[in-house]
Scaffold this active site. Structure first.
Site, PDB file in Angstrom:
ATOM      1  N   ASP A  21     -48.681  34.050 105.528  1.00 57.36           N
ATOM      2  CA  ASP A  21     -48.843  33.026 104.756  1.00 57.36           C
ATOM      3  C   ASP A  21     -50.320  34.700 103.605  1.00 57.36           C
ATOM      4  O   ASP A  21     -50.725  34.347 102.873  1.00 57.36           O
ATOM      5  CB  ASP A  21     -49.652  32.198 104.158  1.00 57.36           C
ATOM      6  CG  ASP A  21     -48.533  31.322 104.846  1.00 57.36           C
ATOM      7  OD1 ASP A  21     -46.951  30.993 104.864  1.00 57.36           O
ATOM      8  OD2 ASP A  21     -48.859  29.880 105.898  1.00 57.36           O
ATOM      9  N   HIS A  49     -41.664  32.538 101.758  1.00 56.35           N
ATOM     10  CA  HIS A  49     -42.829  33.085 100.070  1.00 56.35           C
ATOM     11  C   HIS A  49     -42.590  33.168  99.523  1.00 56.35           C
ATOM     12  O   HIS A  49     -42.130  32.668  98.521  1.00 56.35           O
ATOM     13  CB  HIS A  49     -41.930  34.506 101.136  1.00 56.35           C
ATOM     14  CG  HIS A  49     -41.733  34.877 102.143  1.00 56.35           C
ATOM     15  ND1 HIS A  49     -40.811  35.919 102.336  1.00 56.35           N
ATOM     16  CD2 HIS A  49     -42.151  34.460 103.046  1.00 56.35           C
ATOM     17  CE1 HIS A  49     -41.485  36.023 103.987  1.00 56.35           C
ATOM     18  NE2 HIS A  49     -42.378  35.384 104.471  1.00 56.35           N
TER      19      HIS A  49
HETATM   20  P1  GDP Z   1     -46.519  34.827 102.841  1.00 60.55           P
HETATM   21  O1  GDP Z   1     -45.335  33.028 102.891  1.00 60.55           O
HETATM   22  O2  GDP Z   1     -46.364  36.009 103.200  1.00 60.55           O
HETATM   23  O3  GDP Z   1     -44.704  35.719 101.530  1.00 60.55           O
HETATM   24  O4  GDP Z   1     -46.826  34.553 101.861  1.00 60.55           O
HETATM   25  P2  GDP Z   1     -46.905  32.490 100.087  1.00 60.55           P
HETATM   26  O5  GDP Z   1     -45.947  32.262  99.484  1.00 60.55           O
HETATM   27  O6  GDP Z   1     -46.729  31.648 101.809  1.00 60.55           O
HETATM   28  O7  GDP Z   1     -48.307  32.417 100.524  1.00 60.55           O
HETATM   29  C1  GDP Z   1     -49.517  33.235  99.802  1.00 60.55           C
HETATM   30  C2  GDP Z   1     -50.276  32.265  98.347  1.00 60.55           C
HETATM   31  O8  GDP Z   1     -50.663  33.050  97.733  1.00 60.55           O
HETATM   32  C3  GDP Z   1     -48.431  32.385  97.097  1.00 60.55           C
HETATM   33  O9  GDP Z   1     -49.092  31.168  97.172  1.00 60.55           O
HETATM   34  C4  GDP Z   1     -49.142  33.408  96.390  1.00 60.55           C
HETATM   35  O10 GDP Z   1     -48.530  32.376  95.084  1.00 60.55           O
HETATM   36  C5  GDP Z   1     -50.563  33.046  96.582  1.00 60.55           C
HETATM   37  N1  GDP Z   1     -50.779  34.489  96.461  1.00 60.55           N
HETATM   38  C6  GDP Z   1     -50.230  35.303  96.489  1.00 60.55           C
HETATM   39  N2  GDP Z   1     -50.565  37.027  96.281  1.00 60.55           N
HETATM   40  C7  GDP Z   1     -52.186  36.137  95.587  1.00 60.55           C
HETATM   41  C8  GDP Z   1     -53.380  36.640  94.858  1.00 60.55           C
HETATM   42  O11 GDP Z   1     -53.747  37.899  95.395  1.00 60.55           O
HETATM   43  N3  GDP Z   1     -54.472  36.177  94.536  1.00 60.55           N
HETATM   44  C9  GDP Z   1     -54.332  34.194  94.882  1.00 60.55           C
HETATM   45  N4  GDP Z   1     -54.657  34.113  93.950  1.00 60.55           N
HETATM   46  N5  GDP Z   1     -52.926  34.162  95.148  1.00 60.55           N
HETATM   47  C10 GDP Z   1     -52.293  35.283  95.395  1.00 60.55           C
HETATM   48  P1  IMO Z   2     -44.704  33.069 106.532  1.00 63.75           P
HETATM   49  O1  IMO Z   2     -43.374  33.834 106.586  1.00 63.75           O
HETATM   50  C1  IMO Z   2     -47.385  30.463 108.452  1.00 63.75           C
HETATM   51  C2  IMO Z   2     -47.002  29.389 112.479  1.00 63.75           C
HETATM   52  C3  IMO Z   2     -45.430  27.493 112.443  1.00 63.75           C
HETATM   53  C4  IMO Z   2     -46.720  26.701 113.967  1.00 63.75           C
HETATM   54  C5  IMO Z   2     -45.733  28.030 114.713  1.00 63.75           C
HETATM   55  C6  IMO Z   2     -44.547  28.062 115.254  1.00 63.75           C
HETATM   56  O2  IMO Z   2     -44.702  32.148 104.956  1.00 63.75           O
HETATM   57  O3  IMO Z   2     -46.127  33.992 106.812  1.00 63.75           O
HETATM   58  P2  IMO Z   2     -41.879  27.007 114.058  1.00 63.75           P
HETATM   59  O4  IMO Z   2     -41.582  26.671 112.844  1.00 63.75           O
HETATM   60  O5  IMO Z   2     -42.098  28.882 113.444  1.00 63.75           O
HETATM   61  O6  IMO Z   2     -41.194  27.676 115.807  1.00 63.75           O
HETATM   62  O7  IMO Z   2     -43.578  27.393 113.926  1.00 63.75           O
HETATM   63  O8  IMO Z   2     -46.077  29.182 113.816  1.00 63.75           O
HETATM   64  N1  IMO Z   2     -45.266  29.787 111.505  1.00 63.75           N
HETATM   65  C7  IMO Z   2     -45.986  29.929 110.366  1.00 63.75           C
HETATM   66  N2  IMO Z   2     -47.255  29.972 109.494  1.00 63.75           N
HETATM   67  N3  IMO Z   2     -46.151  31.446 107.847  1.00 63.75           N
HETATM   68  C8  IMO Z   2     -45.298  31.407 108.250  1.00 63.75           C
HETATM   69  O9  IMO Z   2     -44.133  32.336 107.536  1.00 63.75           O
HETATM   70  C9  IMO Z   2     -44.984  30.605 109.316  1.00 63.75           C
HETATM   71  N4  IMO Z   2     -43.878  30.845 110.147  1.00 63.75           N
HETATM   72  C10 IMO Z   2     -44.203  30.249 111.530  1.00 63.75           C
HETATM   73  O10 IMO Z   2     -47.097  26.977 111.382  1.00 63.75           O
HETATM   74  O11 IMO Z   2     -47.677  26.905 114.112  1.00 63.75           O
HETATM   75 MG    MG Z   3     -45.531  31.350 103.227  1.00 65.69          MG
END
Ligand code: GDP
Ligand code: IMO
Ligand code: MG
Length: 445
Positions: A21, A49
Site C-alpha cells: 500500500d 491498487h
Molecule cells: P498500492 O497497493 O501500493 O497501490 O497502494 P494503495 O492504493 O493500496 O494505497 C495507497 C493509498 O494512498 C490509496 O488510497 C491512494 O489513492 C493514496 N495515495 C497514493 N499516493 C498518495 C499521496 O501522495 N498522498 C495521499 N494523500 N494519498 C495518496
Molecule cells: P498491495 O499490492 C498490504 C498482507 C496481508 C497479510 C499477508 C498475507 O495492495 O500493496 P495473503 O492474503 O497475501 O496471504 O496475506 O500479506 N498483504 C498485503 N498487505 N498490501 C497488499 O497488497 C498485501 N497483500 C498481502 O494483509 O498480512
Molecule cells: Mg494496496
C-alpha cells in the site's frame, strides 16, 4: 532489436519497499504514459491498487494499473494467481465506467495459476483454526491474510499435482478429470477442519470454471512470448509489483508474508523476462510506514500519533477495508528492500500526510535483545519482534503540500526530510507524491 524509442526510457520495475500500500498503483499509472506494456508478475486479488484521475477513483486488484490508458497493453504474467470470477467482476466494473478492455489490451498468461473456490475456503479455515489455537504468550499463529485464497493457490502450484492453470480452463475434459481427483482430496481436508459438511461437486465446478475460461478465452496467451515479442519490437515494459518486498516469501518478515516473490526478484520467474533487461527499478516508499495483518512492525505507533497518520492518510485497506497499522518511517527496512530489489531510485509517496507534525521521527537503527545495535534488517519475524527501533528526529512543517508542483517549492523542512532519506539510502528520490491524483506528482528535474 531495440529502437531509439526504447533506448530513451528503460524497461522499468515499480516495487513496494515496505509492507504494501505504498501507492504503487498511482505511480504505475503515472509512469504508464512513458511505457507500452504493463505487466504484473506476482500476487493475486490480495493486491489493492488505487488510481485517481480527475476525481475518479479506481481500485484495481488483478488488472495492471496501466489499464486506464486505452492504447497500452496490460499483461497478467505467469507468476500471478488468477481468481477468474474476481477478474471478470473487475473487468465488468471498469467497463461500466467507460474503460475499454478487449483481447488487444488485456493479456492473461495461460500458465498463471487459478485460485479456485476451495482455495478461499482453505485460506479462511486455516486462519480461523490458527486464531482459535493461541500458542502460549505468543498468541495465535494466524497471519491475517486477505482470505483471497492466495497461500493455498501457490501451495498447489508448488505441489503440482493438484494445481489448475489458466490454460486448463480451456480444455473441459482435462479440467473435469483433474477436478474429480482434486475435489475428493479437498473435500476430505475441509471436512477434517470442520468447515465443510457436503463434498465439493467436481462437475458443477468444472461447468462453472469452463464457462469462466470461455469468457476469458480471447485474452489467454503465452505471455512469455508476448513479452519477448514486445521487447523485440522495441516496446517499453513496465513491471508492476503487487504486495511488497517485506512481504516477499523469501526475503520478507517470514512467516508474516504473502506467498509470492513480490520483490523485483520475482520478475524473471513471474514473466519469463530476464532481470538484466530491467534498466530502472523505482522503489515505492511511503513517507511513513503501514502494515495490514499480523507480524512484527518495529516503528508501529499504537497511540494518537498513529491514529492521526491513519486518518490523514486514509489508511484503510483497498481490498479488505481493514484499518492499517501505522508508524514512523523505518529506513533500516527500506534500505534492505532497496538493496534486495536493486532500486535505482525511490518514489516517496503520501508525503502530504506528514504536514502538521511538530517533529518527525525516522528509524535508522535497531537495538537487539542482547543490547547490540545494528543498521541491518532482520527478515525473520521471530527475531525482528525482539528488535527496538532507534530514531533520529527531524523538524516538521505546517504548510499543505497538495498544490506544490515542483520539488524546489517544498517547505525547507520537507526538503530536509527528503534529503535525509536520500543521504541514508544513498539513492535519489526521483518522484515525490503529494496527493492521490495523477497530477499530485513531483518528478525529478
Ligand atoms: P498500492 O497497493 O501500493 O497501490 O497502494 P494503495 O492504493 O493500496 O494505497 C495507497 C493509498 O494512498 C490509496 O488510497 C491512494 O489513492 C493514496 N495515495 C497514493 N499516493 C498518495 C499521496 O501522495 N498522498 C495521499 N494523500 N494519498 C495518496
Ligand atoms: P498491495 O499490492 C498490504 C498482507 C496481508 C497479510 C499477508 C498475507 O495492495 O500493496 P495473503 O492474503 O497475501 O496471504 O496475506 O500479506 N498483504 C498485503 N498487505 N498490501 C497488499 O497488497 C498485501 N497483500 C498481502 O494483509 O498480512
Ligand atoms: Mg494496496
Amino acid at each position: 532489436m531495440a529502437n531509439a524509442h526504447s533506448r530513451r526510457t528503460p524497461h522499468t520495475a515499480v516495487v513496494g519497499l515496505q509492507w504494501g500500500d505504498e501507492g504503487k498503483g498511482k505511480i504505475v499509472d503515472v509512469l504508464t504514459a512513458d511505457h507500452d506494456v504493463i505487466a504484473r508478475y506476482n500476487g493475486g486479488a490480495n493486491a489493492g491498487h488505487t488510481v485517481e484521475v480527475a476525481g475518479e477513483r479506481y481500485a484495481l486488484h488483478l488488472i495492471p494499473s496501466g489499464i486506464l490508458y486505452p492504447d497500452k497493453t496490460c499483461v497478467i504474467g505467469n507468476g500471478v494467481v488468477v481468481d477468474p470470477e474476481k477478474l471478470i467482476e473487475e473487468m465488468d466494473r471498469l467497463r461500466s465506467r467507460g474503460v475499454a478492455i478487449g483481447a488487444r489490451n488485456l493479456l492473461i498468461s495461460d500458465r498463471a495459476h487459478v485460485v479456485m473456490p476451495y482455495h478461499k475456503e482453505q485460506d479462511a479455515a486455516l486462519e480461523e483454526f490458527l486464531a482459535d489455537v493461541a500458542e502460549g504468550e505468543r498468541g495465535s499463529l494466524a497471519i491475517g491474510t486477505t482470505r483471497r485464497g492466495i497461500g493455498p493457490a501457490y501451495a498447489d502450484k508448488v505441489s503440482r499435482s493438484t494445481a489448475i492453470r489458466v490454460g486448463d480452463l480451456l480444455d473441459d475434459s482435462y479440467l473435469r478429470d483433474r477436478l474429480r481427483v482434486i475435489c475428493r482430496l479437498r473435500s476430505a481436508e475441509l471436512a477434517a477442519l470442520g468447515v465443510r459438511t457436503s463434498p465439493l461437486d467436481p462437475d458443477a465446478l468444472a461447468d462453472r470454471y469452463s464457462a469462466l475460461g470461455e469468457q476469458l478465452r480471447g485474452h489467454i496467451v503465452d505471455s512469455t512470448y508476448a513479452l519477448h515479442d514486445a521487447l523485440q519490437s522495441g516496446r517499453r515494459i513496465l513491471f508492476e509489483g503487487a504486495n511488497a518486498s517485506l512481504l516477499d516469501i523469501d526475503h520478507g518478515t517470514y512467516p508474516y508474508v504473502t506467498s509470492s516473490n513480490c520483490s523485483t526478484l520475482g520478475i524473471p520467474a513471474g514473466t519469463g523476462v530476464p532481470g538484466d533487461r530491467i534498466g530502472r527499478v523505482l522503489g515505492i516508499m511511503k513517507a511513513y510506514s503501514t502494515r495490514v495483518g499480523a507480524g512484527p512492525f518495529p516503528t508501529e505507533l499504537t497511540n494518537p500519533t498513529g491514529e492521526r497518520i491513519r486518518e490523514r492518510g486514509r489508511e484503510f485497506g483497498t481490498t479488505t477495508g481493514r484499518p492499517r497499522r501505522c508508524g514512523w518511517l523505518d529506513l533500516v527496512a527500506v534500505r534492505y528492500s532497496a538493496m534486495v530489489c536493486g532500486a535505482t531510485g525511490v518514489a516517496c509517496t503520501l508525503f502530504d500526510v506528514l504536514t502538521g507534525f511538530d517533529e518527525l521521527r525516522i528509524c535508522t537503527k535497531y537495538r537487539l535483545a542482547d543490547g547490540s545495535v545494528t543498521d541491518r534488517f532482520i527478515p525473520d519475524a521471530h527475531r525482528l519482534e525482539q528488535a527496538t527501533a532507534l530514531y533520529e528526529t527531524l523538524p516538521g512543517w505546517t504548510e499543505a503540500l497538495r498544490e506544490v508542483d515542483d520539488r524546489r517549492q517544498l517547505p525547507a523542512n520537507a526538503e530536509r526530510y527528503l534529503a535525509f532519506i536520500e543521504e541514508r539510502l544513498n539513492l535519489p528520490i526521483d518522484m515525490v507524491s503529494v496527493g492521490p491524483d495523477r497530477r499530485h506528482t513531483l518528478q525529478a528535474v
